[in-house]
Design an enzyme around this catalytic site. Structure first.
Site, PDB file in Angstrom:
ATOM      1  N   LYS A  38      40.221 133.851  50.931  1.00 34.87           N
ATOM      2  CA  LYS A  38      39.069 134.632  50.487  1.00 34.87           C
ATOM      3  C   LYS A  38      38.369 133.991  49.293  1.00 34.87           C
ATOM      4  O   LYS A  38      39.017 133.530  48.361  1.00 34.87           O
ATOM      5  CB  LYS A  38      39.539 136.046  50.107  1.00 34.87           C
ATOM      6  CG  LYS A  38      38.436 137.015  49.795  1.00 34.87           C
ATOM      7  CD  LYS A  38      38.869 138.418  50.090  1.00 34.87           C
ATOM      8  CE  LYS A  38      37.755 139.416  49.887  1.00 34.87           C
ATOM      9  NZ  LYS A  38      36.544 139.164  50.633  1.00 34.87           N
ATOM     10  N   GLY A  43      43.809 132.131  43.588  1.00 38.17           N
ATOM     11  CA  GLY A  43      44.376 130.953  44.240  1.00 38.17           C
ATOM     12  C   GLY A  43      43.336 130.142  44.988  1.00 38.17           C
ATOM     13  O   GLY A  43      43.338 128.906  44.945  1.00 38.17           O
ATOM     14  N   CYS A  44      42.435 130.832  45.662  1.00 35.67           N
ATOM     15  CA  CYS A  44      41.396 130.152  46.442  1.00 35.67           C
ATOM     16  C   CYS A  44      40.400 129.447  45.520  1.00 35.67           C
ATOM     17  O   CYS A  44      39.913 128.359  45.847  1.00 35.67           O
ATOM     18  CB  CYS A  44      40.689 131.139  47.368  1.00 35.67           C
ATOM     19  SG  CYS A  44      41.817 131.887  48.568  1.00 35.67           S
ATOM     20  N   THR A  45      40.122 130.062  44.384  1.00 37.09           N
ATOM     21  CA  THR A  45      39.220 129.434  43.420  1.00 37.09           C
ATOM     22  C   THR A  45      39.867 128.176  42.847  1.00 37.09           C
ATOM     23  O   THR A  45      39.229 127.121  42.775  1.00 37.09           O
ATOM     24  CB  THR A  45      38.860 130.425  42.299  1.00 37.09           C
ATOM     25  OG1 THR A  45      38.180 131.546  42.880  1.00 37.09           O
ATOM     26  CG2 THR A  45      37.970 129.780  41.257  1.00 37.09           C
ATOM     27  N   SER A  48      39.871 125.430  45.579  1.00 39.65           N
ATOM     28  CA  SER A  48      38.522 124.909  45.814  1.00 39.65           C
ATOM     29  C   SER A  48      38.048 124.049  44.647  1.00 39.65           C
ATOM     30  O   SER A  48      37.435 122.993  44.844  1.00 39.65           O
ATOM     31  CB  SER A  48      37.544 126.056  46.076  1.00 39.65           C
ATOM     32  OG  SER A  48      37.904 126.731  47.276  1.00 39.65           O
TER      33      SER A  48
END
EC number: 1.11.1.24
Length: 155
Positions: A38, A43-45, A48
């Site tokens: 998401k 974690g995704c930030t 990325s």
């Protein structure tokens, strides 16, 4: 489920910055395809932004980085703009591509079960075949590991 040595399942998806990306159009380049759950989550930030920070290194190795999640293009555009992500984020809103790659799985959080993305990365070689797979990715150090794998297939 895909495996190393197999052709990567082809797809065409809408992406951030008003792009449409087809995997088959990227033949002749290595592709790092990372699936993440998401936009705008911690974690995704981090993942990325790590790919962003190493993006010039991937570019020197003739490698395209693509992020993919079930979020829509509008969400991807905000995420990419906020964190200055220099690569496309693909919208797999119906999770069809995630299913083809075997990363749409049953998950459990706080006792509730639901379907979602298993954080995973696929390295696709210049011929369009799966060169390496990382499932259940732990974010810390992951991008450096992927970069090393790209260097190894380039030798």
């Amino acid at each position: 489920m895909v495996d190393i040595g197999q052709p990567a399942p082809d797809f065409t998806l809408q992406a951030s910055n008003n792009q449409t990306i087809s995997l088959r159009d990227l033949r002749g380049k290595n592709v790092v395809l990372y699936f993440y759950p998401k936009d705008m989550t911690p974690g995704c930030t981090t993942e990325s932004c790590d790919f962003r920070d190493f993006h010039p290194e991937f570019g020197k190795l003739d490698t395209i980085v693509l992020g993919i999640s079930p979020d829509d293009v509008k969400s991807h555009d905000k995420f990419a703009a906020k964190y200055e992500l220099p690569f496309p984020l693909l919208a797999d809103t119906d999770h069809r591509v995630a299913e083809e790659y075997g990363v749409w799985v049953q998950k459990k959080m706080y006792g509730k079960e639901y379907m979602g993305i298993e954080r995973s990365t696929f390295l696709i070689d210049k011929e369009g075949k799966i060169a390496k797979i990382w499932h259940k990715v732990k974010v810390s150090g992951h991008v450096q590991e992927v970069l090393q794998a790209v260097k190894e297939i380039g030798q």
